[in-house]
Structure formats: C-alpha cells, structure tokens
Design a protein around this motif. Sequence first.
Motif, PDB file in Angstrom:
ATOM      1  N   VAL A   2      -5.354   1.648   6.516  1.00  0.00           N
ATOM      2  CA  VAL A   2      -5.276   0.372   5.187  1.00  0.00           C
ATOM      3  C   VAL A   2      -4.762  -1.019   6.358  1.00  0.00           C
ATOM      4  O   VAL A   2      -5.115  -1.858   5.824  1.00  0.00           O
ATOM      5  N   ARG A  25      -3.060  -2.305  -4.129  1.00  0.00           N
ATOM      6  CA  ARG A  25      -4.825  -2.922  -2.785  1.00  0.00           C
ATOM      7  C   ARG A  25      -4.828  -4.020  -3.032  1.00  0.00           C
ATOM      8  O   ARG A  25      -4.223  -4.981  -4.188  1.00  0.00           O
ATOM      9  N   PRO A  85       0.616  -1.049  -0.657  1.00  0.00           N
ATOM     10  CA  PRO A  85       0.002   0.130  -0.052  1.00  0.00           C
ATOM     11  C   PRO A  85       0.650   1.165  -0.279  1.00  0.00           C
ATOM     12  O   PRO A  85       0.682   2.294  -0.431  1.00  0.00           O
TER      13      PRO A  85
END
Length: 543
Positions: A155, A128, A103
């Motif tokens: 994330v 991703r 990420p």
Amino acid sequence: MTDATPTLPTLVNPHDRAVPLLSVAQLREAEVSAQAALPAHALMARAGAAAAHFLREQIAHAPSPASAKPVWFAAGPGNNGGDALVSATELKRAGIAVEVCMPLEVKPDDARWALAEARAAGVPIATRPPESFDAYGWLVDGLFGIGLARALDGVFGALAQRLTAHARSHGRVLALDVPSGLDSDTGNVVGDGPAVRATHTVTFIAAKPGLYTGAGRDYAGAVSVAPIGLSAGMEAALNANVSALIEAPGPTQSAQPARLNAPALFAAALPARDFATNKGSFGTLAVVGGDTGMCGAPILAARAALLAGAGKVHVGFLGNDAPPYDAPHPELMLHTAGKLALDTMSAVAAGCGMGGSASARQLVDRILQLDVAVLLDADALNLVARDDVLAARVAEHFGTHGTPCVLTPHPLEAARLLGTDTAAVQRDRLAAARALATRYAAVAVLKGSGTIIATPDGRVAVNPTGNAALATGGTGDVLGGLIGALLAQRLPPWEAALAGVYLHGLAADTLVGEGNGPAGLTAGELAPVVRRLMNRLFYAPKD
C-alpha cells in the motif's frame, strides 16, 4: 499542543546559504541530545507545527478555489506519520479542512501521542486513500522519513506512485523531512521500489545531502529547512567538530559534515579589481588538450577562462588541425602544446579533447611536475587512471608544491580513477568524492546532479545550482576553463572549485529562467552569463 511551540516556526530557505548537510547518523545524534533536554514530544510537535505553518502560508497565497480545498495527509506507521498527524491537527485547529489516510496505525510513543491529539481535535482518519485526489488542494507525504531501510512496497508503494503522478500533473505535493523512499544520505531511491516525487519538501533539524545530489533534487523539489529550535546549538557543535578534525586529521575525517555550496564559502577569495591592477594581476592560464579532431574542446575551455577574468589565456593543441587563431576571441594565444612555456604559467588546465596518445601521456607527466596550480579533466583523468606513475605524481603534487591538483571527473571517469564502476560511484557520491580526494591528495569535483566538491582534509560541499541544460557536450570543458581561470587568479584550489562549479550551474539556471533551456542550450552560451553573474554578484559598485 502541549509543547511551547513558537507562534511562527522558523523556515529557512537554503538558497545561497552554506547550510550544513547532516547524515542520518549525525541527525540521530542531534535528536538524542535534544530529546534529553526538551519536554516529551517536543521535537515532533515542533516539526508538525513547522509543516503546518508552511501549508498555511501556501494556502493563504493560493488563488481560489485551490485555497478552499482540504489538505490530504498520507501518514506512515512511524514518526514521519506522527509529524503528519501533528500537522493535520494544527491545520484543523486553524480552521482548515484536512483528511488523513493511515493504512497502518502508528507505533512509536511520540506518534501515538500525535494520534491521540489528532483524534481529540476531530481530524478525520481513514485507512484507505480516496479514488481521486481532485478534491484536495495539497497532498502531504508523511509515510516514511530518514529511517527507511527497505524499498517501499504494498500500500505504501502504491501511495508513493499516486503522489508522484499527482505532483507531475497537478503539483502541490509536500514531503515531510524527506520524500518517502529516498535515501537522505545518498540521494538514491531505497532498494528497487518507488519514491515520492514531491514538489516541495520541509526538512527538519537540518538539510540532508540526499536532497541535493543524485536523484534527490528531482524528488525533493523546492526545499525549506525547519530547524525546530535546534539550529544554534547544532551549528556550534558542528563548528567544534570541524575544528577538531582540522586539528587532528585522520580516519574520522569522513564524519565532517558536508555543506551546501554558496558564495559565503568562496567570495572572500576572489581577487580585488582595483584601478591599479593590470593583466599580470590576474594570472596566466594554459589550457592544454585538443588532439586531432577535438580542437573545439580546449577552445571552449579557454573562452570560458577569458570571460571568467584570467589575465592571459594560452591554448596548447596536440592535434595537427588546430586553428591559427580564434576569430571570436583573438585575445586567446594559440600554440602547439609542445612549444608552450608551461613553467611560466600561473595555472594549467589539461585534458579536454587531449586523447590518450603517448604524447598526451608525456605532456601530463610534465605538467604534474610543474610548480603551478593544475587542473586535470577528461582524457587527462583517463591517463592518470591507467598509469600508476601519473597517479603517484598527482598525489605528490600536494606534498611537493603545497597545492593540491583539482580533478573534475564525471561518474565514469571517477569510477576509473577509483578502480570501480559507475554504479558504485553513484551509489554514494559523497563517499566517492571523499575517496578521490584522499587517494589523490586532490580537490575532487565529482560532476553530476548535485556536484560534490571534496578536499583531502575532509571538507565537502554539495552544489545546489545547475539543471538539465548542462546535459550536453562541452559543458564540462567550460567548467574546466572556469576553474582554471580562478586558479590562475590565485584562488586556492578549494575556493576555485567551489566558485567555478557554483557559477557554472548558476549560469545554466539563469539561461533556463530566460527561456534558453533546458532543451537546446549549448556549452558556448554559459561563459558570457558567468561573466555577467561574477560582475553583478561580486564586483558591482557598493553604495
């Protein structure tokens, strides 16, 4: 790779080995020393190669179609992400399909080198994660290692939660070094964020205490150690450190590395069972406790002591509803506590079901003045926690009689003994056990997942055996009886505590392996298995 990495990196299974457990500070020191003597990027290259070797072995033995599925890596922005990139590159070059999710691009120099190597090898790298992990065989957590100082969020927190969900439903989640979000010193989750609950962990340089205590055992899964070429020199340095601490004990004792509890630490202290021995050879134990309504506790402890090899076992009850004899084990000698000739015993284990009466307090005071080995558990510990005179007697026992008491608190009892709360004890279990050992000049056995055993001179061990089957009433009484029996057989308190804790947990592991737990296992089932394990492991005839 540019480093002279071994063809088959060493992976050590810590099972039954007294391996060192290094703190973050000790690991950083080892890394700095190694990097000064090794080529650039060598440690990262070796770590990634070790993880790749582990995965190749797992894939080679996996049934089809799982063996044909690609390996998916989550790479964080630091050196843990670099380890993941090296591992992915090694697998790609070995013909195994891989994908990397990064990420945020890695930042440290070593990790930048690993990223360049991965790109040159054609490793697919995305920013991703996929919508589903169903297409992958293994998932690899390379998000964050031992340097994480704050809770996972954003994330990375979401990835940790997804990896955990996959581990629970599908398995095959490997953490590199430590599960992301886990404090490798304490075994606690960092902050209030999530952590990866892996099924396997390959940890680098050395094992870490947080993988074996607190929540660590649940998050780490099965642990393998990859020494990455540093084991021999590090072991010598650790041994030198230990020798220096023993020769010059003092405030630096907390730096002494912990060890994983294993038979190598206590087996030599177990008594020989020669033909010419008799019941007097294996000591006499008194189990003291059992106020009215609680007489089952000392019976559990005494039965365990009998099956753990004590020559004779007496039980002293404080209550008025004590049984005249124990029908399953009439070998036990039952008495009113006040009539026991405690000064004739080899050891006394006091506290199980004892209550907090004035009579109980007087009895503990009397026991602490005896020149015998003493174990205090349960209510005896609560009496000590609220009575300065008793606390002083515990600490004085070592100096007066040359033998430290053994204290076996669970976290709440430990908190009372330390004048704090349970949360503080659990926040750093190693520190709490060390504090107990120092304050009371005793061998402290801080019970829980990854029981900690600590001595006043700075030795610490973390126990790897045991499971959720022990989360039931009476198992602590059984542990007290086991350690008491070993004290009666004249094991030093440190070795007695190590052996009792190890065998207690191993008995639970054995019973669960046979399908008799974890749900519904009872405390009384443990002692017969301990007897079987002792005889099989330590007294079986040698060929």
